[in-house]
Design a protein around this motif. Structure first.
Motif, PDB file in Angstrom:
ATOM      1  N   GLU A   1      43.368  50.576  31.685  1.00 35.44           N
ATOM      2  CA  GLU A   1      43.486  49.178  31.283  1.00 35.44           C
ATOM      3  C   GLU A   1      44.395  49.036  30.055  1.00 35.44           C
ATOM      4  OE1 GLU A   1      40.697  45.442  29.807  1.00 35.44           O
ATOM      5  OE2 GLU A   1      39.783  47.391  30.141  1.00 35.44           O
ATOM      6  N   THR A   2      44.220  49.929  29.095  1.00 36.66           N
ATOM      7  CA  THR A   2      45.032  49.890  27.878  1.00 36.66           C
ATOM      8  C   THR A   2      46.501  50.171  28.185  1.00 36.66           C
ATOM      9  OG1 THR A   2      43.120  50.595  26.586  1.00 36.66           O
ATOM     10  CG2 THR A   2      45.279  50.862  25.562  1.00 36.66           C
ATOM     11  N   LEU A   3      46.759  51.130  29.064  1.00 36.98           N
ATOM     12  CA  LEU A   3      48.142  51.403  29.451  1.00 36.98           C
ATOM     13  C   LEU A   3      48.752  50.197  30.156  1.00 36.98           C
ATOM     14  CD1 LEU A   3      47.839  55.078  30.728  1.00 36.98           C
ATOM     15  CD2 LEU A   3      48.906  54.285  28.615  1.00 36.98           C
TER      16      LEU A   3
ATOM     17  N   LYS B   1      47.969  47.094  29.586  1.00 35.80           N
ATOM     18  CA  LYS B   1      48.272  46.112  28.541  1.00 35.80           C
ATOM     19  C   LYS B   1      49.581  46.467  27.840  1.00 35.80           C
ATOM     20  CE  LYS B   1      43.549  44.640  27.572  1.00 35.80           C
ATOM     21  NZ  LYS B   1      42.485  44.540  26.576  1.00 35.80           N
ATOM     22  N   GLY B   2      49.796  47.756  27.643  1.00 35.05           N
ATOM     23  CA  GLY B   2      51.037  48.208  27.024  1.00 35.05           C
ATOM     24  C   GLY B   2      52.246  47.878  27.886  1.00 35.05           C
ATOM     25  N   LYS B   3      52.101  48.070  29.191  1.00 35.27           N
ATOM     26  CA  LYS B   3      53.193  47.735  30.106  1.00 35.27           C
ATOM     27  C   LYS B   3      53.487  46.241  30.087  1.00 35.27           C
ATOM     28  CE  LYS B   3      52.745  51.375  33.608  1.00 35.27           C
ATOM     29  NZ  LYS B   3      52.459  51.611  35.036  1.00 35.27           N
ATOM     30  N   VAL B   4      52.436  45.443  30.046  1.00 33.52           N
ATOM     31  CA  VAL B   4      52.619  43.986  30.001  1.00 33.52           C
ATOM     32  C   VAL B   4      53.370  43.601  28.727  1.00 33.52           C
ATOM     33  CG1 VAL B   4      51.441  41.772  29.778  1.00 33.52           C
ATOM     34  CG2 VAL B   4      50.645  43.424  31.457  1.00 33.52           C
ATOM     35  N   ALA B   5      52.953  44.163  27.613  1.00 33.34           N
ATOM     36  CA  ALA B   5      53.610  43.851  26.340  1.00 33.34           C
ATOM     37  C   ALA B   5      55.069  44.297  26.351  1.00 33.34           C
ATOM     38  CB  ALA B   5      52.862  44.515  25.187  1.00 33.34           C
ATOM     39  N   ALA B   6      55.325  45.477  26.884  1.00 27.45           N
ATOM     40  CA  ALA B   6      56.699  45.971  26.951  1.00 27.45           C
ATOM     41  C   ALA B   6      57.529  45.107  27.896  1.00 27.45           C
ATOM     42  CB  ALA B   6      56.712  47.425  27.415  1.00 27.45           C
TER      43      ALA B   6
ATOM     44  N   ASP C   1      59.184  43.076  36.441  1.00 28.46           N
ATOM     45  CA  ASP C   1      58.555  44.126  37.243  1.00 28.46           C
ATOM     46  C   ASP C   1      57.589  44.961  36.406  1.00 28.46           C
ATOM     47  OD1 ASP C   1      59.866  43.416  39.598  1.00 28.46           O
ATOM     48  OD2 ASP C   1      61.579  44.738  39.179  1.00 28.46           O
ATOM     49  N   LEU C   2      58.001  45.309  35.206  1.00 32.64           N
ATOM     50  CA  LEU C   2      57.135  46.091  34.315  1.00 32.64           C
ATOM     51  C   LEU C   2      55.887  45.292  33.955  1.00 32.64           C
ATOM     52  CD1 LEU C   2      56.735  48.707  32.728  1.00 32.64           C
ATOM     53  CD2 LEU C   2      58.036  47.674  30.853  1.00 32.64           C
ATOM     54  N   LYS C   3      56.067  44.030  33.685  1.00 25.10           N
ATOM     55  CA  LYS C   3      54.929  43.158  33.354  1.00 25.10           C
ATOM     56  C   LYS C   3      53.973  43.078  34.546  1.00 25.10           C
ATOM     57  CE  LYS C   3      53.840  38.511  31.765  1.00 25.10           C
ATOM     58  NZ  LYS C   3      54.358  37.201  31.411  1.00 25.10           N
ATOM     59  N   ARG C   4      54.518  42.927  35.738  1.00 27.44           N
ATOM     60  CA  ARG C   4      53.704  42.845  36.954  1.00 27.44           C
ATOM     61  C   ARG C   4      52.954  44.150  37.198  1.00 27.44           C
ATOM     62  NH1 ARG C   4      57.604  41.971  40.560  1.00 27.44           N
ATOM     63  NH2 ARG C   4      57.963  39.920  39.669  1.00 27.44           N
ATOM     64  N   ASP C   5      53.632  45.293  36.964  1.00 32.59           N
ATOM     65  CA  ASP C   5      52.965  46.589  37.117  1.00 32.59           C
ATOM     66  C   ASP C   5      51.803  46.721  36.140  1.00 32.59           C
ATOM     67  OD1 ASP C   5      54.698  47.370  39.116  1.00 32.59           O
ATOM     68  OD2 ASP C   5      55.949  48.610  37.793  1.00 32.59           O
ATOM     69  N   GLY C   6      52.006  46.271  34.921  1.00 31.92           N
ATOM     70  CA  GLY C   6      50.941  46.329  33.925  1.00 31.92           C
ATOM     71  C   GLY C   6      49.757  45.468  34.307  1.00 31.92           C
ATOM     72  N   GLN C   7      50.040  44.300  34.844  1.00 29.21           N
ATOM     73  CA  GLN C   7      48.956  43.424  35.289  1.00 29.21           C
ATOM     74  C   GLN C   7      48.194  44.048  36.448  1.00 29.21           C
ATOM     75  OE1 GLN C   7      51.329  39.917  35.971  1.00 29.21           O
ATOM     76  NE2 GLN C   7      50.834  39.051  33.959  1.00 29.21           N
ATOM     77  N   ALA C   8      48.924  44.715  37.341  1.00 29.55           N
ATOM     78  CA  ALA C   8      48.267  45.391  38.468  1.00 29.55           C
ATOM     79  C   ALA C   8      47.385  46.532  37.965  1.00 29.55           C
ATOM     80  CB  ALA C   8      49.314  45.914  39.446  1.00 29.55           C
ATOM     81  N   ASP C   9      47.888  47.293  36.997  1.00 28.30           N
ATOM     82  CA  ASP C   9      47.092  48.387  36.430  1.00 28.30           C
ATOM     83  C   ASP C   9      45.816  47.858  35.785  1.00 28.30           C
ATOM     84  OD1 ASP C   9      49.011  50.196  37.226  1.00 28.30           O
ATOM     85  OD2 ASP C   9      49.860  50.473  35.222  1.00 28.30           O
TER      86      ASP C   9
ATOM     87  N   GLY D   1      44.265  45.091  36.564  1.00 30.16           N
ATOM     88  CA  GLY D   1      43.382  44.622  37.643  1.00 30.16           C
ATOM     89  C   GLY D   1      42.635  45.761  38.297  1.00 30.16           C
ATOM     90  N   LYS D   2      43.350  46.862  38.587  1.00 29.51           N
ATOM     91  CA  LYS D   2      42.705  48.021  39.199  1.00 29.51           C
ATOM     92  C   LYS D   2      41.632  48.591  38.276  1.00 29.51           C
ATOM     93  CE  LYS D   2      46.692  49.982  40.230  1.00 29.51           C
ATOM     94  NZ  LYS D   2      47.660  51.033  40.601  1.00 29.51           N
ATOM     95  N   ALA D   3      41.952  48.671  36.997  1.00 29.66           N
ATOM     96  CA  ALA D   3      40.984  49.211  36.034  1.00 29.66           C
ATOM     97  C   ALA D   3      39.750  48.316  35.952  1.00 29.66           C
ATOM     98  CB  ALA D   3      41.629  49.355  34.660  1.00 29.66           C
ATOM     99  N   ASN D   4      39.955  47.013  35.991  1.00 28.39           N
ATOM    100  CA  ASN D   4      38.822  46.086  35.913  1.00 28.39           C
ATOM    101  C   ASN D   4      37.934  46.192  37.144  1.00 28.39           C
ATOM    102  OD1 ASN D   4      39.525  45.115  33.397  1.00 28.39           O
ATOM    103  ND2 ASN D   4      40.763  43.452  34.218  1.00 28.39           N
ATOM    104  N   VAL D   5      38.546  46.374  38.313  1.00 25.68           N
ATOM    105  CA  VAL D   5      37.757  46.536  39.543  1.00 25.68           C
ATOM    106  C   VAL D   5      36.943  47.827  39.474  1.00 25.68           C
ATOM    107  CG1 VAL D   5      37.924  46.962  42.028  1.00 25.68           C
ATOM    108  CG2 VAL D   5      39.248  45.125  40.991  1.00 25.68           C
TER     109      VAL D   5
END
Length: 58
Positions: A13-15, A17-22, A30-38, A40-44
């Motif tokens: 989840e923290t990684l 968030k880092g991708k979203v910020a970057a 694309d990087l922001k979307r990947d971070g959001q997906a990460d 989401g997966k962590a939250n599930v």
């Protein structure tokens, strides 16, 4: 083992968030979307851990 899984989920989840910020800083959608997906997966996964904990408690 549940503690280890929870820790791994938190790291993922923290990684994310880092991708979203970057992605926001560099305007990389694309990087922001990947971070959001990460995130989401962590939250599930974390929700699954909470369910396991609830079932284990008498």
């Amino acid at each position: 083992m549940s503690f280890v899984d929870k820790a791994k989920n938190k790291v993922e989840e923290t990684l994310g968030k880092g991708k979203v910020a970057a992605g926001e800083a560099t305007d990389d959608k694309d990087l922001k979307r990947d971070g959001q997906a990460d995130q989401g997966k962590a939250n599930v996964k974390q929700a699954g851990e909470h369910v396991k904990d609830a079932v284990r408690k008498p």
